[in-house]
Design an enzyme around this catalytic site. Sequence first.
Site, PDB file in Angstrom:
ATOM      1  N   ASN A   9      64.684 -10.431 -90.203  1.00 51.79           N
ATOM      2  CA  ASN A   9      64.302  -9.046 -89.941  1.00 51.79           C
ATOM      3  C   ASN A   9      63.572  -9.024 -88.598  1.00 51.79           C
ATOM      4  O   ASN A   9      62.425  -9.441 -88.517  1.00 51.79           O
ATOM      5  CB  ASN A   9      63.395  -8.550 -91.079  1.00 51.79           C
ATOM      6  CG  ASN A   9      62.843  -7.163 -90.825  1.00 51.79           C
ATOM      7  OD1 ASN A   9      63.259  -6.477 -89.890  1.00 51.79           O
ATOM      8  ND2 ASN A   9      61.900  -6.746 -91.659  1.00 51.79           N
ATOM      9  N   LYS A  11      62.524  -6.564 -87.040  1.00 51.99           N
ATOM     10  CA  LYS A  11      61.582  -5.435 -86.968  1.00 51.99           C
ATOM     11  C   LYS A  11      61.755  -4.712 -85.632  1.00 51.99           C
ATOM     12  O   LYS A  11      62.869  -4.654 -85.115  1.00 51.99           O
ATOM     13  CB  LYS A  11      60.147  -5.930 -87.216  1.00 51.99           C
ATOM     14  CG  LYS A  11      60.045  -6.737 -88.524  1.00 51.99           C
ATOM     15  CD  LYS A  11      58.645  -7.000 -88.969  1.00 51.99           C
ATOM     16  CE  LYS A  11      58.674  -7.786 -90.281  1.00 51.99           C
ATOM     17  NZ  LYS A  11      57.338  -8.033 -90.819  1.00 51.99           N
ATOM     18  N   HIS A  98      61.227  -1.773 -97.101  1.00 53.51           N
ATOM     19  CA  HIS A  98      60.270  -2.731 -96.547  1.00 53.51           C
ATOM     20  C   HIS A  98      58.864  -2.139 -96.648  1.00 53.51           C
ATOM     21  O   HIS A  98      58.677  -0.928 -96.487  1.00 53.51           O
ATOM     22  CB  HIS A  98      60.624  -3.058 -95.090  1.00 53.51           C
ATOM     23  CG  HIS A  98      59.883  -4.255 -94.595  1.00 53.51           C
ATOM     24  ND1 HIS A  98      58.569  -4.196 -94.206  1.00 53.51           N
ATOM     25  CD2 HIS A  98      60.254  -5.549 -94.483  1.00 53.51           C
ATOM     26  CE1 HIS A  98      58.169  -5.407 -93.861  1.00 53.51           C
ATOM     27  NE2 HIS A  98      59.180  -6.258 -94.027  1.00 53.51           N
ATOM     28  N   GLU A 100      56.546  -2.080 -94.627  1.00 51.86           N
ATOM     29  CA  GLU A 100      56.133  -1.343 -93.427  1.00 51.86           C
ATOM     30  C   GLU A 100      56.684   0.080 -93.471  1.00 51.86           C
ATOM     31  O   GLU A 100      56.034   1.019 -93.013  1.00 51.86           O
ATOM     32  CB  GLU A 100      56.595  -2.106 -92.171  1.00 51.86           C
ATOM     33  CG  GLU A 100      55.738  -3.359 -91.966  1.00 51.86           C
ATOM     34  CD  GLU A 100      56.472  -4.537 -91.349  1.00 51.86           C
ATOM     35  OE1 GLU A 100      57.549  -4.352 -90.759  1.00 51.86           O
ATOM     36  OE2 GLU A 100      55.947  -5.674 -91.463  1.00 51.86           O
ATOM     37  N   GLU A 170      58.284  -9.545-101.103  1.00 49.83           N
ATOM     38  CA  GLU A 170      57.408  -9.782 -99.952  1.00 49.83           C
ATOM     39  C   GLU A 170      55.996  -9.291-100.255  1.00 49.83           C
ATOM     40  O   GLU A 170      55.718  -8.086-100.123  1.00 49.83           O
ATOM     41  CB  GLU A 170      57.938  -9.027 -98.727  1.00 49.83           C
ATOM     42  CG  GLU A 170      59.333  -9.418 -98.321  1.00 49.83           C
ATOM     43  CD  GLU A 170      59.605  -9.125 -96.846  1.00 49.83           C
ATOM     44  OE1 GLU A 170      60.084 -10.030 -96.162  1.00 49.83           O
ATOM     45  OE2 GLU A 170      59.297  -8.010 -96.378  1.00 49.83           O
ATOM     46  N   GLY A 176      53.253 -11.423 -91.833  1.00 51.01           N
ATOM     47  CA  GLY A 176      52.745 -11.485 -90.462  1.00 51.01           C
ATOM     48  C   GLY A 176      51.304 -11.957 -90.362  1.00 51.01           C
ATOM     49  O   GLY A 176      50.667 -11.836 -89.318  1.00 51.01           O
ATOM     50  N   SER A 216      55.475 -14.702 -93.920  1.00 53.06           N
ATOM     51  CA  SER A 216      55.103 -15.920 -93.201  1.00 53.06           C
ATOM     52  C   SER A 216      55.947 -17.131 -93.598  1.00 53.06           C
ATOM     53  O   SER A 216      55.445 -18.259 -93.609  1.00 53.06           O
ATOM     54  CB  SER A 216      53.599 -16.221 -93.366  1.00 53.06           C
ATOM     55  OG  SER A 216      52.822 -15.133 -92.887  1.00 53.06           O
TER      56      SER A 216
HETATM   57  P1  13P Z   1      56.817 -12.494 -91.334  1.00 59.57           P
HETATM   58  O1  13P Z   1      57.834 -13.573 -91.597  1.00 59.57           O
HETATM   59  O2  13P Z   1      56.578 -12.247 -89.870  1.00 59.57           O
HETATM   60  O3  13P Z   1      55.572 -12.663 -92.139  1.00 59.57           O
HETATM   61  O4  13P Z   1      57.499 -11.120 -91.862  1.00 59.57           O
HETATM   62  C1  13P Z   1      58.019 -11.081 -93.135  1.00 59.57           C
HETATM   63  C2  13P Z   1      58.762  -9.816 -93.303  1.00 59.57           C
HETATM   64  O5  13P Z   1      58.182  -8.752 -93.410  1.00 59.57           O
HETATM   65  C3  13P Z   1      60.231  -9.878 -93.297  1.00 59.57           C
HETATM   66  O6  13P Z   1      60.791  -8.669 -93.679  1.00 59.57           O
END
Ligand code: 13P
Length: 254
Positions: A9, A11, A98, A100, A170, A176, A216
């Site tokens: 992803n 993002k 997601h 976010e 997740e 992150g 992560s």
């Molecule tokens: P990270 O791997 O940067 O923690 O992000 C995970 C994520 O949100 C993947 O969709």
Amino acid sequence: MRNRMIAGNWKMNKTYTEGVELAEGLASELQDGTGSVDVVVCPPAVDLKGVAEVIEQKKAPFALGAQNVYWEESGAYTGETAPDMLTNVGATYCIIGHSERRGYFGETDEDINRKAKALMKHGIVPISCCGESLEVREAGKHVEFVVDQIKKDTEGLEITDPSKYVIAYEPIWAIGTGKTATADDAQEVCGAIRKTLAEIFGQEIADGIRVLYGGSAKPNNVAGFLEKEDVDGALVGGASLKADSFAAMVKAAM
Ligand code: 13P
């Protein structure tokens, strides 16, 4: 029974030009194939066509996914993207729900359920995300919370081919932050997700649905997650932005 999946992803990272470069790098890292591992990259919407062209030209062993979709077919929905538009540029997967998008853009489980239905109608595989906040985790209510999300997000879905619906667990506190869940934490929730899927769709379908871990996930920790019975792969953020680290995670899954 379930092919592993490593999905990236990106993002809101990588311009069109940078996205094409990253896809080319990944095509070259993975030129010997990915074995039985299904690999998906999910760039920003404006990069999709460019990445699709790289996949075609290089015969790259990965599929294309979007990061969001709207459930209507077309019309006056400024800024949104219809399922048909994704199919037309070669996307065969789409991330939905997601954290976010839930957190910053107010997406609800009802929205996510509508998006899943719209995608499946168009033959696009949803990668449907779920996961709890730190507050919920600390209250010890994470399993209950995620099970409730799964029930709402899958309500009324008709899954006949379990390879065509993917879930990503997740935990928000691990995204992150560099703070990963342990492999046992991931198994606890991914196991509960599969049990819930079995109650809804029957054991055979539940046994075929991939449940990924995200938060992560890195080249040096992905193998530990994959050892767990109900963890079938990873949804990778930060570590998917470099061809070598993402390819290393694919190789760890092979
Ligand atoms: P990270 O791997 O940067 O923690 O992000 C995970 C994520 O949100 C993947 O969709």
